[in-house]
Design an enzyme around this catalytic site. Structure first.
Site, PDB file in Angstrom:
ATOM      1  N   HIS A 177      -1.674   4.301  10.020  1.00 38.64           N
ATOM      2  CA  HIS A 177      -0.322   4.833  10.202  1.00 38.64           C
ATOM      3  C   HIS A 177      -0.313   6.156  10.964  1.00 38.64           C
ATOM      4  O   HIS A 177       0.598   6.962  10.794  1.00 38.64           O
ATOM      5  CB  HIS A 177       0.346   5.067   8.855  1.00 38.64           C
TER       6      HIS A 177
ATOM      7  N   HIS B 222       0.824  -1.218   0.000  1.00 44.77           N
ATOM      8  CA  HIS B 222       0.000   0.000   0.000  1.00 44.77           C
ATOM      9  C   HIS B 222       0.860   1.272   0.000  1.00 44.77           C
ATOM     10  O   HIS B 222       0.497   2.267   0.646  1.00 44.77           O
ATOM     11  CB  HIS B 222      -0.970  -0.019   1.197  1.00 44.77           C
TER      12      HIS B 222
ATOM     13  N   GLU C 126       4.385  -5.461   8.402  1.00 44.02           N
ATOM     14  CA  GLU C 126       3.023  -5.315   7.863  1.00 44.02           C
ATOM     15  C   GLU C 126       2.542  -6.613   7.202  1.00 44.02           C
ATOM     16  O   GLU C 126       1.348  -6.753   6.913  1.00 44.02           O
ATOM     17  CB  GLU C 126       2.968  -4.166   6.847  1.00 44.02           C
TER      18      GLU C 126
ATOM     19  N   HIS D 298      10.171  -4.078   3.802  1.00 48.51           N
ATOM     20  CA  HIS D 298      10.585  -2.680   3.662  1.00 48.51           C
ATOM     21  C   HIS D 298      10.958  -2.073   5.004  1.00 48.51           C
ATOM     22  O   HIS D 298      10.458  -2.462   6.039  1.00 48.51           O
ATOM     23  CB  HIS D 298       9.568  -1.807   2.929  1.00 48.51           C
TER      24      HIS D 298
HETATM   25  C1  DHB Z   1       5.961   3.401   2.193  1.00 45.54           C
HETATM   26  C2  DHB Z   1       5.480   2.117   2.479  1.00 45.54           C
HETATM   27  C3  DHB Z   1       4.466   1.955   3.415  1.00 45.54           C
HETATM   28  O1  DHB Z   1       3.962   0.745   3.788  1.00 45.54           O
HETATM   29  C4  DHB Z   1       3.914   3.058   4.043  1.00 45.54           C
HETATM   30  O2  DHB Z   1       2.874   2.864   4.900  1.00 45.54           O
HETATM   31  C5  DHB Z   1       4.402   4.335   3.783  1.00 45.54           C
HETATM   32  C6  DHB Z   1       5.436   4.505   2.857  1.00 45.54           C
HETATM   33  C7  DHB Z   1       7.029   3.599   1.166  1.00 45.54           C
HETATM   34  O3  DHB Z   1       7.633   2.624   0.727  1.00 45.54           O
HETATM   35  O4  DHB Z   1       7.257   4.746   0.743  1.00 45.54           O
HETATM   36 FE    FE Z   2       2.557   0.921   5.492  1.00 42.77          FE
END
Ligand code: DHB
Ligand code: FE
Length: 279
Positions: free
Chosen positions: A59, A12, A239, A192
């Site tokens: 978030h 997302h 996540e 990530h």
């Molecule tokens: C990004 C990824 C995320 O899951 C999020 O909530 C906010 C930013 C990103 O990769 O930029």
């Molecule tokens: Fe996220």
């Protein structure tokens, strides 16, 4: 009784909202990501779900660090998106499926999940972007029930607990007195890390094994503690517990409809998996 048709789990990344707003879907950077969706949309359109139960993590838009529920379920007639600071245009409001919300809440509390009930709730990019990827005209053909799992402020619920939450969601939906068809959506991940020394950390081997495990060995990732998952997938890679909850709702046997994996979008390994639940 209601029927679960299957699940769609997807990343997302907020920048997806910018790409949609600027019509960049065919740009070289975005195409490998957006190209994953047409086969999934075809399957969803044919299955014609009435409701989407959307499992995601807020978030900081609806909950902030001062009050952070581990699990929260929406019970509102309508959910709106508002500005989070990412510059994503807001989307048309989402109609709530109140009857399923309350049935889900009753059922989850009955199974000893201590959840927060939200009769007012705004939804952030983690909810809105996957919806816009599934229904690009943003004329939502489904009513929704948001389910939030805290992956923002420690302590986080374990992967195993999130899987069990998903199993309980599955039992609740299948015992809902309705002839509706329900799609489970899970959003987040895959690997990530957005900040700190390991910013940009991606673990392709883990992600691909995780995607594979969802089909025949869905509890595979529940062997890891949250701290192990942070090490393996990055701080925000946790996540992926949303994917586990969504998978838990489907029961044993599933058929893979489609999967896509592309790195990176922003700092994130972007995954997409659609699974059909066995009849
Ligand atoms: C990004 C990824 C995320 O899951 C999020 O909530 C906010 C930013 C990103 O990769 O930029
Ligand atoms: Fe996220």
């Amino acid at each position: 009784m209601a029927k679960i048709i299957g699940s769609v789990t997807t990343s997302h990344v907020p920048a997806i909202g910018g790409a949609i707003a600027k019509n960049r879907q065919s740009d070289a950077y975005w195409k490998p990501f957006f190209d994953g969706f047409p086969p999934v949309r075809r399957w969803v359109d044919e299955a014609r779900p009435d409701v989407a139960v959307v499992i995601y993590n807020d978030h900081g838009l609806n909950f902030f660090l001062d009050k952070m529920p581990t699990f929260a379920v929406g019970a509102a007639a309508e959910y709106r998106s508002t500005d989070e600071g990412w510059g994503i245009p807001t989307m048309p409001p989402f109609a709530g499926e109140l009857d399923l919300s309350w049935h889900l809440i009753e059922s989850l509390v009955g199974e000893e999940f201590d959840i927060t009930t939200c009769q007012e709730m705004v939804v952030d990019h983690a909810f809105t972007l996957p919806m816009a990827l599934l229904w690009p005209d943003q004329r939502w053909p489904v009513k929704v029930v948001p389910v939030c799992i805290n992956t923002v402020q420690f302590p986080l619920p374990s992967a195993a607990r999130c899987f069990r939450l998903g199993e309980a969601i599955g039992r609740a939906v299948r015992s809902w007195d309705s002839d509706g068809k329900v799609l489970i959506v899970g959003t987040g991940g895959l690997s990530h890390q957005l900040d700190g020394q390991r910013a940009g950390f991606i673990n392709k081997d883990f992600d691909l094994q995780f995607i594979e495990s969802l089909i025949a060995d869905p509890k595979w990732a529940t062997r890891y503690s949250i701290h192990e998952l942070v090490r393996l997938t990055g701080t925000q890679g946790v996540e992926l517990v949303m994917w586990l909850a969504a998978r838990g709702a489907l029961g044993e046997a599933v058929r893979k409809v489609h999967a896509n994996y592309h790195i990176p979008i922003s700092n994130t390994a972007a995954g997409l998996v659609a699974l059909e639940a066995a009849a």
